[in-house]
Design an enzyme around this catalytic site. Structure first.
Site, PDB file in Angstrom:
ATOM      1  N   HIS A 221       0.809  -1.220   0.000  1.00 49.78           N
ATOM      2  CA  HIS A 221       0.000   0.000   0.000  1.00 49.78           C
ATOM      3  C   HIS A 221       0.843   1.272   0.000  1.00 49.78           C
ATOM      4  O   HIS A 221       0.284   2.375  -0.096  1.00 49.78           O
ATOM      5  CB  HIS A 221      -0.975  -0.012   1.178  1.00 49.78           C
ATOM      6  CG  HIS A 221      -2.161  -0.895   0.925  1.00 49.78           C
ATOM      7  ND1 HIS A 221      -2.090  -2.262   0.965  1.00 49.78           N
ATOM      8  CD2 HIS A 221      -3.455  -0.600   0.601  1.00 49.78           C
ATOM      9  CE1 HIS A 221      -3.278  -2.777   0.681  1.00 49.78           C
ATOM     10  NE2 HIS A 221      -4.118  -1.788   0.454  1.00 49.78           N
ATOM     11  N   SER A 242      -7.633   0.606  -1.703  1.00 48.84           N
ATOM     12  CA  SER A 242      -6.977  -0.236  -0.710  1.00 48.84           C
ATOM     13  C   SER A 242      -7.797  -1.482  -0.432  1.00 48.84           C
ATOM     14  O   SER A 242      -9.017  -1.501  -0.633  1.00 48.84           O
ATOM     15  CB  SER A 242      -6.765   0.540   0.587  1.00 48.84           C
ATOM     16  OG  SER A 242      -7.903   0.456   1.429  1.00 48.84           O
ATOM     17  N   ASP A 243      -7.116  -2.522   0.043  1.00 45.41           N
ATOM     18  CA  ASP A 243      -7.845  -3.685   0.535  1.00 45.41           C
ATOM     19  C   ASP A 243      -8.416  -3.344   1.914  1.00 45.41           C
ATOM     20  O   ASP A 243      -7.953  -2.416   2.590  1.00 45.41           O
ATOM     21  CB  ASP A 243      -6.938  -4.906   0.599  1.00 45.41           C
ATOM     22  CG  ASP A 243      -7.715  -6.202   0.386  1.00 45.41           C
ATOM     23  OD1 ASP A 243      -8.938  -6.207   0.611  1.00 45.41           O
ATOM     24  OD2 ASP A 243      -7.105  -7.209  -0.010  1.00 45.41           O
ATOM     25  N   ALA A 244      -9.407  -4.119   2.329  1.00 47.36           N
ATOM     26  CA  ALA A 244     -10.152  -3.792   3.544  1.00 47.36           C
ATOM     27  C   ALA A 244      -9.259  -3.854   4.777  1.00 47.36           C
ATOM     28  O   ALA A 244      -8.646  -4.884   5.070  1.00 47.36           O
ATOM     29  CB  ALA A 244     -11.333  -4.744   3.706  1.00 47.36           C
ATOM     30  N   ALA A 246      -6.437  -2.581   5.280  1.00 45.08           N
ATOM     31  CA  ALA A 246      -4.998  -2.507   5.030  1.00 45.08           C
ATOM     32  C   ALA A 246      -4.376  -1.167   5.430  1.00 45.08           C
ATOM     33  O   ALA A 246      -3.235  -1.150   5.909  1.00 45.08           O
ATOM     34  CB  ALA A 246      -4.708  -2.811   3.562  1.00 45.08           C
TER      35      ALA A 246
END
Length: 945
Positions: A221, A242-244, A246
């Protein structure tokens, strides 16, 4: 509030270019409004008439999480079709259903988080079901097709906006938010980046999602690769979501930054545009961005860059031009065409691994269909809710007639006896409504809770017979006679309440733990044991019940009875997508679970005509020697059973092909965290052992002849052609595959590498001439010495055939290429991570922003080799840039150490580098060898003199 006047706002003028309209809208937003746009759930701006917007709609193989929808085969199954045009049509159908569902439910989003283009490097990865292939070329071909289907054909307006997952080098669930994938430059460019790059360059990608893991010591990230690589591949604005959770991981689990303000600012500057964190609550992210602005870590220009990218996607989706958007308020949902497509995809995904002639089955065959998956149509975390359902048993009933099909599930029939002599009892749930998990849809299905409206288990003198299935490693499910699985809800009570095991935290799995003369029953979802109290059966930390397992019938007995009475047995084995392998959980072995191995042996002992049908998200190491036929299909969606029955009956000749290597044994596998596919000899590209079944393998009910191979070099391409002829007696598809191998490479190159493929349908006796234009760049490798792509001069063998190992034709072409040059060691020195060989080395971050360094991967020394380093007329000094403590030992060509360098004292931190110099004498071209000892980071080696 003053109403906005659309006629005077340039951002609403469809005659203006999107860029000008975005500039205008951006100029009207306040800093506070821009900040709010950075969260996944961007709020409406009522004063401008701008609606709320949500990033993220899961749609990996159908619309997920939002209730009933058409369910197509899992992604790995779509990869097994080797049919980009079919997959494009699947993507098209999914995008149309998204539009249709959104017209009724505005929770359904148009920013689609699909497809997954992570390469299936390791078959124990828990999310194997989500990827397409271990090969970058095949992965990008399938992903490109799916994104084009999702995008739609209109030149301006997109039906949905696909986001590729998960950037980058992400193939482990074990400690996924804290592990670092050590990816050398050649693997980065030739393997991990390739699938992303080819798909992005194809022009139907709206963005990417970084993965939870770190690459070379730096969280994805805050990866500099987002700017250095991703954003250079297209002129379109790409939205990075973004991923959850992260963004919070950057501080909470990874401890990469001290404060969330620093972490959020670093991610935004690196290229993350939308933050998926804290569910629908945007206040945390808004607060962090405000804090970063106040501390000078961000500027409003940084916000503008991210918001511009989001707005670019929203304009392309037609949000601001409803009267011009060809997709607005349109869509198709659960149409006959979509149902037919789901069946076609399921049929094309089936791979025939072995056939000694038992298949196809004659119409009058008496069939025993047995196994834990024989009457199941399993879903996974990224599935929609089934509207239609077809299990193997139902498909065989439909195709052969129920009177010719016998069924035995193979579960153990058991009762659980308590220490008082009573048995667990499932009370009748009279009048209880039938519920299917997820049928109502949920923005976050992880928040769905178990049912509490059904009666709690009790005990009585006779008890209830339960169906026990062991899914491996002692993980059990227990099912009541009414078909519901025992589950635990928030109140801790045990009920027969679940239609299937499932959920983010699975509450339907148990383990029997030996205890004295009986067993404790541990509920794995809570980690607590089952106890019996006056108010029913529940889980608790104290007073666990000791059970005696009373077996009424072993599954093998039922299977053997059914098998003995049949002409042919079909054993349906495989995995439950929620158990022992899924997101958050890697597999531990290639072996089938023990109970399923016993069922297979029982069927084979009772009837040698036993066909194994593996329905699974993964490869398995099974011994096919005593089996006349073996098939594999991923969980095939709503039409899985019908598709399997039609292939078994010969209505369809199987033509699926393996999208990844099937290894024969766990011992053939590298470590799960070893991402060096070159050094560890991973995937069909480099594996030197004998696979159980090779990449690209798949049989047919027809036979095919290959001939007339020609190849010529012209116009920056190699033009290859060959013919394929159906020499069998049924119409069938063949998947013709073209590979290449560098004959005399100066560096390790793939044993063979897929260049292209074609799936063709041929009638008996029919031939097709297949032509392929292979760009010369397809023969290039990443030259670490020159830090660029290079085609090496010499011979390249072209191989045409039916799999990576079933090569029917071959020829060699010679390419001019560019000559191999030694490293300019005197002029530029050596980038530490640009090695040719290594042992015991991990690549780490040189700084938190950019650059790589190397360090020993463990307590033992690490070794590095840099081939053909040119010292010119001579050098007299070596200089190393290091941080930490330890030593760097330099030698040439395997000779004695010429210099040993070590900091006088440990540096103050891992990013505080010092330069150390020592005398060394060298001239001409030599291999440089370095040995690193201790917790030392090496960034660069320079030479002078």
């Amino acid at each position: 509030m003053t109403a906005h006047t659309p006629s005077t706002e340039p951002f609403r003028d469809p005659q203006l270019p999107f860029a000008k309209r975005i500039d205008d809208l951006l100029s009207r937003l306040t800093p506070e409004e821009k900040t709010a746009f950075l969260h996944q759930f961007a709020p409406a701006v009522e004063r401008l008439g701008v609606a709320a917007f949500r990033t993220g709609q899961e749609a990996l193989h159908g619309v997920a999480w939002m209730g009933p929808a058409t369910v197509f085969p899992q992604a790995v199954g779509l990869g097994a079709t080797w049919n980009p045009e079919l997959v494009r049509r699947v993507g098209d159908a999914v995008s149309r259903e998204i539009r249709a569902m959104r017209a009724k439910d505005d929770r359904v989003g148009l920013n689609v988080w699909s497809p997954t283009v992570n390469l299936l490097r390791h078959p124990l990865w828990g999310r194997n079901e989500e990827g397409y292939s271990e090969d970058p070329k095949l992965t990008s071909a399938i992903a490109t097709a799916y994104t084009h289907g999702l995008r739609g054909e209109h030149p301006t307006y997109w039906r949905t906006a696909p986001v590729l997952k998960h950037w980058l080098a992400h193939n482990n669930e074990t400690d996924r938010s804290t592990t670092s994938s050590s990816v050398r430059p050649r693997v980065l460019h030739e393997y991990d980046l390739r699938a992303f790059r080819d798909t992005v360059e194809a022009g139907a990608v709206a963005g990417v999602m970084p993965a939870y893991n770190l690459v070379n010591g730096r969280p994805n990230h805050v990866s500099p690769y987002l700017a250095e690589h991703l954003r250079t591949w297209t002129e379109e604005e790409l939205l990075v979501c973004s991923d959850a959770g992260a963004p919070s991981n950057l501080v909470d689990s990874e401890h990469y930054f001290d404060t969330h303000e620093e972490a959020t600012a670093a991610a935004l500057v690196a290229g993350v545009d939308s933050f998926t964190d804290h569910g629908t609550d945007s206040s945390q992210i808004i607060g962090r961005v405000r804090g970063a602005l106040e501390r000078g870590l961000l500027t409003e220009a940084d916000l503008d860059t991210a918001v511009r990218r989001q707005l670019s996607v929203r304009f392309r989706l037609g949000e601001f031009d409803p009267s011009y958007d060809p997709h607005d308020a349109t869509g198709e949902f659960d149409t006959p065409a979509h149902r037919a497509l789901a069946q076609e995809a399921a049929e094309q995904a089936i791979v025939l691994l072995k056939n000694d002639g038992v298949l196809p089955l004659a119409p009058d065959t008496r069939i025993a269909v047995v196994g834990l998956l024989a009457d199941e149509c399993k879903l996974d975390w990224y599935s929609g809710t089934l509207i239609h359902r077809s299990t193997p048993l139902e498909g065989l009933y439909e195709r052969f007639g129920a009177e010719r099909v016998e069924f035995a599930e193979g579960v153990d029939r058991v009762r659980l006896k308590t220490s008082t002599g009573a048995f667990l009892h499932v009370p009748a749930a009279e009048g209880a409504a039938e519920e299917v998990r997820g049928a109502e849809g949920a923005l976050d299905p992880a928040l769905l809770r178990g049912r509490t409206d059904l009666p709690v288990l009790t005990t009585d003198a006779t008890g209830t017979e339960l169906a026990l299935a062991d899914w491996g490693e002692g993980v059990l499910t227990l099912r009541a006679p009414d078909g519901r699985y025992l589950s635990v809800a928030d109140d801790g009570c045990l009920r027969a309440s679940a239609d299937q095991p499932g959920g983010w935290f699975v509450q339907e799995t148990f383990r029997l733990e030996p205890h004295g003369n009986g067993h404790l029953l541990k509920h794995l979802g809570t980690g607590r044991h089952v106890c019996v109290s006056a108010d029913g059966v529940k889980v608790a930390d104290e007073d666990p019940e000791v059970f005696e397992l009373v077996v009424a019938e072993r599954g093998e007995e039922a299977v053997a009875r059914a098998a003995a009475a049949a002409d042919v047995v079909v054993v349906v084995a495989g995995n439950d997508p929620y158990i022992n392998g899924r997101e958050t959980e890697d597999r531990t072995t290639l072996r089938l679970p023990g109970q399923q191995e016993r069922l297979l042996r029982a069927a084979r002992a009772a009837n040698p005509a036993t066909v194994l049908a593996l329905v699974a998200a993964y490869p398995y190491a099974v011994d096919p020697a005593e089996l006349p036929a073996v098939l594999w299909t991923a969980h095939g969606g709503q039409a899985a059973g019908t598709a399997l029955a039609r292939v078994l009956a010969g209505d369809v000749s199987p033509a699926g092909r393996l999208p990844q290597t099937w290894y024969a044994d766990d011992a053939d596998l590298p470590g799960l965290l070893d991402y060096d596919v070159i050094g560890a000899r991973q995937t069909y590209l480099y594996f030197e052992g004998t696979p159980l079944f090779p990449f690209g393998h798949g049989l047919s009910y027809a036979s095919f002849a290959y001939g007339d191979l020609t190849a010529r070099v012209e116009d920056e391409a190699v033009r290859v052609s060959f013919s394929v002829t159906n020499t069998g007696d049924v119409t069938a598809d063949e998947v013709a595959q073209l590979y290449a191998r560098a004959v005399d490479a100066s560096v390790p190159r793939p044993r063979r590498e897929l260049l292209d493929h074609r799936r063709v349908t041929l009638a008996p006796g029919e031939s097709a001439e297949l032509g392929f234009d292979v760009p010369l760049t397809a023969f290039a490798f990443w030259d670490v010495a020159q830090e660029r792509w290079r085609v090496e001069p010499g011979g390249y063998e072209l191989l045409a055939g039916a799999s990576s190992e079933d090569v029917r034709l071959r020829t060699t072409v010679r390419l001019d290429g560019e000559p191999t040059l030694p490293r300019a060691a005197l002029a530029t020195g050596l980038a530490a991570a640009g090695f040719d060989e290594q042992r015991g080395i991990a690549i780490v971050d040189r700084t938190k922003v950019s650059g790589d360094a190397v360090t020993p991967a463990g307590p033992e020394p690490g070794e590095l080799v840099y081939h053909a380093c040119d010292f010119g007329r001579g050098v007299s000094e070596v200089t190393v840039e290091v941080a930490g403590e330890g030593t760097v030992e330099l030698s040439l060509d395997g000779g004695p150490a010429l210099a040993v360098l070590s900091p006088a004292a440990p540096t103050s931190g891992p990013y505080d580098y010092v330069s150390l110099s020592a005398s060394v004498a060298a001239a001409g071209v030599h291999d440089v060898r370095l040995k690193l000892r201790g917790p030392l980071r090496l960034a660069h080696v320079g030479f002078s003199g």
